[in-house]
Design an enzyme around this catalytic site. Structure first.
Site, PDB file in Angstrom:
ATOM      1  N   ASP A 156       0.905  -1.351  -0.064  1.00  0.00           N
ATOM      2  CA  ASP A 156       0.007   0.192   0.071  1.00  0.00           C
ATOM      3  C   ASP A 156       0.804   1.375   0.018  1.00  0.00           C
ATOM      4  O   ASP A 156       0.479   2.300  -0.197  1.00  0.00           O
ATOM      5  CB  ASP A 156      -0.960   0.017   1.068  1.00  0.00           C
ATOM      6  CG  ASP A 156      -0.233   0.035   2.354  1.00  0.00           C
ATOM      7  OD1 ASP A 156       0.925  -0.041   2.521  1.00  0.00           O
ATOM      8  OD2 ASP A 156      -1.036  -0.144   3.709  1.00  0.00           O
ATOM      9  N   SER A 157       2.328   0.911   0.057  1.00  0.00           N
ATOM     10  CA  SER A 157       3.136   2.425  -0.206  1.00  0.00           C
ATOM     11  C   SER A 157       2.966   2.806  -1.500  1.00  0.00           C
ATOM     12  O   SER A 157       3.278   3.920  -1.865  1.00  0.00           O
ATOM     13  CB  SER A 157       4.438   1.741  -0.080  1.00  0.00           C
ATOM     14  OG  SER A 157       4.797   0.638  -0.812  1.00  0.00           O
ATOM     15  N   ASP A 213      -1.008  -6.337   0.138  1.00  0.00           N
ATOM     16  CA  ASP A 213      -1.333  -5.549   1.527  1.00  0.00           C
ATOM     17  C   ASP A 213      -2.766  -5.414   1.506  1.00  0.00           C
ATOM     18  O   ASP A 213      -3.269  -4.837   0.564  1.00  0.00           O
ATOM     19  CB  ASP A 213      -0.760  -4.026   1.407  1.00  0.00           C
ATOM     20  CG  ASP A 213       0.701  -4.109   2.398  1.00  0.00           C
ATOM     21  OD1 ASP A 213       0.940  -4.894   3.014  1.00  0.00           O
ATOM     22  OD2 ASP A 213       1.494  -3.166   2.120  1.00  0.00           O
ATOM     23  N   LYS A 267      -1.056  -9.496   3.395  1.00  0.00           N
ATOM     24  CA  LYS A 267      -0.335  -8.928   4.754  1.00  0.00           C
ATOM     25  C   LYS A 267      -1.168  -8.097   5.466  1.00  0.00           C
ATOM     26  O   LYS A 267      -1.891  -7.308   4.857  1.00  0.00           O
ATOM     27  CB  LYS A 267       0.897  -8.143   4.109  1.00  0.00           C
ATOM     28  CG  LYS A 267       1.759  -7.713   5.310  1.00  0.00           C
ATOM     29  CD  LYS A 267       3.334  -7.289   4.854  1.00  0.00           C
ATOM     30  CE  LYS A 267       3.239  -5.931   4.174  1.00  0.00           C
ATOM     31  NZ  LYS A 267       2.776  -4.806   5.087  1.00  0.00           N
ATOM     32  N   GLU A 306      -1.339  -5.348   9.008  1.00  0.00           N
ATOM     33  CA  GLU A 306      -0.718  -4.739  10.072  1.00  0.00           C
ATOM     34  C   GLU A 306      -1.184  -4.933  11.368  1.00  0.00           C
ATOM     35  O   GLU A 306      -2.483  -4.684  11.550  1.00  0.00           O
ATOM     36  CB  GLU A 306      -0.401  -3.326   9.825  1.00  0.00           C
ATOM     37  CG  GLU A 306       0.191  -3.044   8.301  1.00  0.00           C
ATOM     38  CD  GLU A 306       0.609  -1.468   8.044  1.00  0.00           C
ATOM     39  OE1 GLU A 306       1.149  -1.084   7.136  1.00  0.00           O
ATOM     40  OE2 GLU A 306       0.267  -0.701   8.998  1.00  0.00           O
ATOM     41  N   GLU A 336       9.491  -4.075  10.994  1.00  0.00           N
ATOM     42  CA  GLU A 336       9.723  -2.600  10.292  1.00  0.00           C
ATOM     43  C   GLU A 336      10.145  -1.719  11.262  1.00  0.00           C
ATOM     44  O   GLU A 336       9.561  -1.310  12.388  1.00  0.00           O
ATOM     45  CB  GLU A 336       8.834  -2.130   9.397  1.00  0.00           C
ATOM     46  CG  GLU A 336       9.018  -0.636   8.818  1.00  0.00           C
ATOM     47  CD  GLU A 336       8.012  -0.235   7.902  1.00  0.00           C
ATOM     48  OE1 GLU A 336       8.061   0.998   7.267  1.00  0.00           O
ATOM     49  OE2 GLU A 336       7.072  -0.772   7.492  1.00  0.00           O
TER      50      GLU A 336
END
Length: 263
Positions: free
Chosen positions: A45-46, A84, A112, A114, A181
């Site tokens: 999602d970056s 993501d 993925k 978070e 991270e």
């Protein structure tokens, strides 16, 4: 070379063979990532920041992620494709299942998420539905407003112990990979040693089982980069050459160096 699977990445961990991951968003670059022999692609999602020009990852939608996943899947067949789940798309087990299913149907081979142990119920249900999961601890960009900015996580003893406990809980729930991270290198090494699943570091030292960098960062496209980034395009003859140099540096643990690492 044969297609990369969760099993083959687990074997690399068992054999203490570090592997490289690249965050990528389109077919053309995905093809070059594959040619460089990189084992996994993260459709991150970056893309909100490096492709869309957003200030953070928060505006990215499931539809955005599905579109870019389809593009990457057209360009690469060997690497494991991880996508993501974006901000707000997995606040409930039901939402998580629905949106993860959409990403898998777009070409992802793993999703993925978070967050810590609060995700365990969702991970269990995803696995029951045949959807592999990669966890993400430490600096979690979707929580940047809660964290008070992009800061190293896990420096205090209590926070470090909580992160280790979360990592073990995610593994027990069924996570097959874990990203750490912006975590102190000693904590990242400790978590990597404690888990049976491969741990992928970004700003977490060179003792994790793998490394991931954003494509635009490692190619020197991003003007302002984090401490953990190295420009592999500097001195490279081509994009593929830069990606190859990145993979080799990960495999021989020369990257990340001390200058890319937090204590």
């Amino acid at each position: 070379m044969s297609q990369v699977t969760i099993t083959s990445l687990l074997k690399k961990k068992l054999n203490k063979e570090p592997f490289a991951v690249v965050t990528c968003y389109d077919a053309g670059f995905a093809t070059r990532v594959e040619k460089a022999g990189i084992d996994a692609i993260l459709v991150g999602d970056s893309l909100g920041m490096v492709v869309q020009g957003q200030e953070s990852t928060l505006p990215v939608t499931v539809q955005d992620m599905a579109y870019h996943t389809r593009c990457v899947a057209k360009g690469a067949s060997r690497p494991l494709i991880i996508t993501d789940l974006p901000f707000g798309s997995y606040n409930s087990v039901e939402d998580c299942l629905r949106n993860a299913t959409a990403l898998m149907q777009a070409g992802a081979e793993m999703v993925k998420l978070e967050g810590g142990s609060w995700l365990c119920d969702s991970i269990v249900q995803l696995n029951r539905a045949g959807i592999p999961v990669c966890g993400h601890l430490g600096l979690t960009p979707q929580s940047v407003n809660l964290l008070g900015g992009y800061r190293v996580q896990g420096r205090e003893d209590e926070q470090a112990e909580a992160m280790l406990a979360d990592a073990k809980a995610l593994q027990a729930a069924g996570a097959s990979l874990l990203v750490l991270e912006c975590v102190p290198k000693t904590l990242a090494a400790r978590i990597s040693e404690a888990l049976d699943i491969p741990v992928i570091g970004i700003g977490a030292g060179n003792q994790t089982d793998a490394q991931v960098l954003v494509l635009h960062d490692l190619l020197g496209v991003t003007e302002k980069t984090a401490k953990f980034v190295r420009n592999f395009a500097d001195g490279s003859a081509s994009v593929e050459d830069a990606l190859l140099r990145y993979r080799i540096a990960v495999e021989d643990r020369s990257f990340p160096g001390d200058e890319h690492t937090f204590t």
